[in-house]
Design an enzyme around this catalytic site. Structure first.
Site, PDB file in Angstrom:
ATOM      1  N   ILE A 244       0.946  -1.178   0.117  1.00 14.43           N
ATOM      2  CA  ILE A 244      -0.220   0.017   0.037  1.00 14.43           C
ATOM      3  C   ILE A 244       0.889   1.171  -0.154  1.00 14.43           C
ATOM      4  O   ILE A 244       1.521   1.542   1.018  1.00 14.43           O
ATOM      5  CB  ILE A 244      -0.887  -0.048   1.198  1.00 14.43           C
ATOM      6  CG1 ILE A 244      -1.917  -1.319   1.170  1.00 14.43           C
ATOM      7  CG2 ILE A 244      -1.909   1.151   1.107  1.00 14.43           C
ATOM      8  CD1 ILE A 244      -2.817  -1.218   2.360  1.00 14.43           C
ATOM      9  N   PRO A 245       1.277   1.555  -1.132  1.00 16.34           N
ATOM     10  CA  PRO A 245       2.160   2.941  -1.562  1.00 16.34           C
ATOM     11  C   PRO A 245       2.249   4.166  -0.874  1.00 16.34           C
ATOM     12  O   PRO A 245       2.101   5.095  -1.716  1.00 16.34           O
ATOM     13  CB  PRO A 245       2.322   2.917  -2.918  1.00 16.34           C
ATOM     14  CG  PRO A 245       0.964   2.630  -3.358  1.00 16.34           C
ATOM     15  CD  PRO A 245       0.271   1.722  -2.510  1.00 16.34           C
ATOM     16  N   CYS A 246       2.209   4.169   0.326  1.00 15.98           N
ATOM     17  CA  CYS A 246       2.119   5.712   1.072  1.00 15.98           C
ATOM     18  C   CYS A 246       3.347   6.420   0.876  1.00 15.98           C
ATOM     19  O   CYS A 246       3.426   7.672   0.929  1.00 15.98           O
ATOM     20  CB  CYS A 246       2.067   5.385   2.561  1.00 15.98           C
ATOM     21  SG  CYS A 246       3.160   4.333   3.489  1.00 15.98           S
ATOM     22  N   HIS A 247       4.508   5.823   0.301  1.00 15.60           N
ATOM     23  CA  HIS A 247       5.590   6.315   0.177  1.00 15.60           C
ATOM     24  C   HIS A 247       5.480   7.429  -1.318  1.00 15.60           C
ATOM     25  O   HIS A 247       6.471   8.182  -1.658  1.00 15.60           O
ATOM     26  CB  HIS A 247       6.841   5.576  -0.358  1.00 15.60           C
ATOM     27  CG  HIS A 247       6.728   4.546  -1.281  1.00 15.60           C
ATOM     28  ND1 HIS A 247       6.096   3.205  -1.161  1.00 15.60           N
ATOM     29  CD2 HIS A 247       7.090   4.258  -2.627  1.00 15.60           C
ATOM     30  CE1 HIS A 247       5.843   2.568  -2.418  1.00 15.60           C
ATOM     31  NE2 HIS A 247       6.485   3.417  -3.263  1.00 15.60           N
TER      32      HIS A 247
END
Length: 305
Positions: A244-247
Site C-alpha cells: 500500500i504505497p504511502c511512499h
C-alpha cells in the site's frame, strides 16, 4: 555488524541528496562509501537499474515537481480506461473484501499470525501474515523487530504470534521482486482500519509506480481537499509498507515529506520505482480486507515509469 549492499546504497544516496547542488562525480561518491569506482558503479546500477549520475536526477526536487505536474490526473485516470504513456500498460486489479464488524471487534481472536524478517532493496523488512493475507510490512533497523511485534499486539491483540523466518524470507522476495517479473502470483493483504482509513488506502493503491500525489490531492480523491490532515494521519497509519504505497505521497511543494521508514528510504523507493521502468503487462491482484461486510472490485490501468 555486517555492512549490506543496501547500507552502501543508502550511504551513497544520502551523500547524493545532501550534495546534489554540487553534482558529485563517481570518484567522489566512491571514496565516500569506501568502494572502488567500478565496484560502486556495478553495485549501484544492479540495484537501481541506472547509473548513480542518472539516479541523482530522480532525487531532485525538480524531478518531484515534474511528477506533480501530472499528479492531478493520476487518480482520476485510474478510475477510467487507463493511464497512457511511453511505457507499456498493465492491469492492476484491486478487490476490497470486508470482514464483519464482529471480526473487526475481535482483534484477531482465533487468528494465528506468523512473522519474520526478510531482505528488500531497501534494507531488512518485517513481514507478518495470516492464512488470509499479509497483515504487516515494515522496515526495521538492525534486525530489531520488537517494535513491530508490539504493533501487531496493539492491532491484533487476541491473535497468536509465531515466528517463521523461512517463509518471511520467501514472502519478502515475492513482495519486492514479483512486480518486476513476467509471471507473478497475486498478493493478498489483510488490514484492520476505519472506513476512512480504508478509503485512503484504497486510493493509494491507484497511484502507479513512478508517480506521486500530494496529500491534498489524495484527500480530494477520498472526500474533500479540506481533509488533508486526516488523510495524512491515515497515510501514516498504513500497516502495509510498499504494497500500500504511502511512499508515493509527497508535499505540495515537491519536498519528500515524512516517512515511517525514514526520508532517505522514501527517496530511495521513489527513485528506484521511477528508474526501474516497469513494463510488465500481466495483471496483478491485491486483496484488501477491511471492516465492513461488502465486496468491491475495480479495474484500472497504470503506467510504470
Amino acid at each position: 555488524m555486517n555492512t549490506t549492499d543496501y547500507d552502501r546504497i543508502e550511504a551513497a544516496i544520502r551523500y547524493l541528496a545532501s550534495n546534489r547542488e554540487n553534482q558529485p562525480e563517481l570518484a567522489e561518491l566512491a571514496a565516500h562509501v569506501g568502494l572502488s569506482q567500478s565496484h560502486l558503479h556495478r553495485l549501484f546500477s544492479r540495484w537501481a537499474g541506472v547509473t548513480p549520475k542518472r539516479f541523482l536526477e530522480f532525487l531532485t526536487v525538480q524531478y518531484a515537481k515534474k511528477l506533480l505536474d501530472n499528479s492531478e490526473s493520476v487518480l482520476a485516470a485510474a478510475h477510467g480506461s487507463g493511464l497512457t504513456g511511453p511505457g507499456r500498460l498493465h492491469d492492476h486489479f484491486v478487490t476490497v473484501e470486508a470482514v464483519t464488524p464482529g471480526e473487526y471487534r475481535s482483534r484477531g481472536a482465533g487468528l494465528t499470525i506468523r512473522f519474520g524478517t526478510g531482505e528488500s532493496p531497501f534494507g531488512p523488512v518485517f513481514v507478518a501474515w495470516t492464512e488470509r493475507g499479509v497483515c504487516r510490512v515494515a522496515f526495521v533497523a538492525n534486525g530489531d523487530v520488537s517494535a513491530e511485534k508490539e504493533a501487531l499486539r496493539r492491532t491484533w491483540g487476541r491473535a497468536s504470534l509465531e515466528s517463521d523466518e523461512p517463509m518471511a524470507t520467501a514472502l519478502a522476495r515475492s513482495i519486492f521482486q514479483a512486480p518486476f517479473e513476467a509471471e507473478r502470483r497475486p498478493l493478498t493483504v489483510l488490514v484492520r482500519g476505519t472506513n476512512f482509513q480504508l478509503a485512503v488506502w484504497r486510493a493509494l493503491l491507484r497511484v502507479p509506480p513512478g508517480q506521486v500525489v500530494t496529500y491534498g490531492r489524495l484527500a480530494e480523491e477520498v472526500c474533500s481537499a479540506k481533509a488533508a490532515r486526516a488523510t495524512g494521519n491515515a497515510v501514516a497509519r498504513n500497516p502495509i509498507a510498499f504494497l500500500i504505497p504511502c511512499h508515493r505521497v509527497i508535499r505540495a511543494g515537491g519536498s519528500t515529506g515524512n516517512y515511517a521508514g525514514g526520508v532517505t528510504r522514501k527517496r530511495c523507493m521513489l527513485a528506484w520505482e521511477a528508474s526501474r521502468q516497469i513494463e510488465q503487462a500481466a495483471p496483478e491482484s491485491v486483496l484488501v480486507l477491511g471492516d465492513r461486510h461488502q465486496a468491491v472490485s475495480a479495474g484500472a490501468r497504470r503506467r510504470g515509469l
